[in-house]
Design an enzyme around this catalytic site. Structure first.
Site, PDB file in Angstrom:
ATOM      1  N   ARG A 145       3.673   3.857   0.388  1.00 21.80           N
ATOM      2  CA  ARG A 145       5.124   3.811   0.182  1.00 21.80           C
ATOM      3  C   ARG A 145       5.525   3.603  -1.270  1.00 21.80           C
ATOM      4  NH1 ARG A 145       4.856   1.620   5.752  1.00 21.80           N
ATOM      5  NH2 ARG A 145       4.139  -0.245   4.722  1.00 21.80           N
ATOM      6  N   GLU A 150      -5.364  -9.207   6.368  1.00 26.50           N
ATOM      7  CA  GLU A 150      -5.303 -10.217   7.424  1.00 26.50           C
ATOM      8  C   GLU A 150      -6.387 -10.002   8.473  1.00 26.50           C
ATOM      9  OE1 GLU A 150      -1.185 -10.759   8.856  1.00 26.50           O
ATOM     10  OE2 GLU A 150      -0.641  -9.765   6.981  1.00 26.50           O
TER      11      GLU A 150
END
Length: 179
Positions: free
Chosen positions: A66, A103
């Site tokens: 992005r 994560e």
């Protein structure tokens, strides 16, 4: 910065609860990208910030993927080049790469070895800063190339995840902040 212009951008960020997993509130910029007036306003705001903050920038570096949506139009406005920082295996030629923790595992980013010259001034852009792992990895790549990182710039910062703290002494700017 005009509250009205900022509101026009904020109003086009759509929340999606429980995506990509339960308990996560995803901030979706798709409506912002679909609205040409709001998107132009976003680029105007980022351009105004950078022009006011830095007299000379050599490149905008954008993070896969992005960061590729806001980096090129911003670079175009500033009359400078755009440098992509990609996921591993997507760039031809000699590259520098760095592994970083996510994560739920690990990932790698790459930059072409000749993307910037030592001492060139770079602003790194992405849509969002959460835990800071990807942005820190991008900073490490540019440091290896001996670039001067002027700032890490994002549309959205998720403040509760404290990603900006991981950037240490690198200046950081977010247009929108959410807890």
């Amino acid at each position: 910065m005009s509250d009205e212009r900022l509101r026009a951008v904020r109003d086009r960020v759509r929340p999606f609860p429980d995506f990509p997993e339960p308990g996560v509130l995803f901030r979706d910029i798709s409506p912002l990208l679909k609205d040409p007036v709001a998107f132009r306003t976003l680029i105007d705001l980022l351009e105004d910030h950078l022009r006011a903050s830095f007299p000379k920038i050599d490149f905008i570096a954008g993070l896969d993927s992005r960061g590729f949506l806001i980096g090129p139009p911003l670079a175009q406005r500033l009359g400078i080049g755009f440098v992509p920082i990609r996921k591993k295996g997507k760039l031809p030629g000699p590259t520098e790469s760095v592994s970083y923790s996510l994560e739920y595992g690990k990932a790698e980013l790459e930059i072409q070895s000749d993307a910037v010259e030592p001492g060139q001034k770079v602003v790194i852009v992405d849509d969002l800063l959460a835990t800071g792992g990807t942005m820190c990895a991008a900073c490490e790549l540019l440091k290896r190339l001996k670039a001067k990182i002027l700032e890490c710039l994002v549309i959205i910062e998720l403040k509760a995840l404290k990603g900006s703290e991981k950037l240490n002494s690198i200046p950081f700017y977010s247009l929108l902040q959410y807890d």
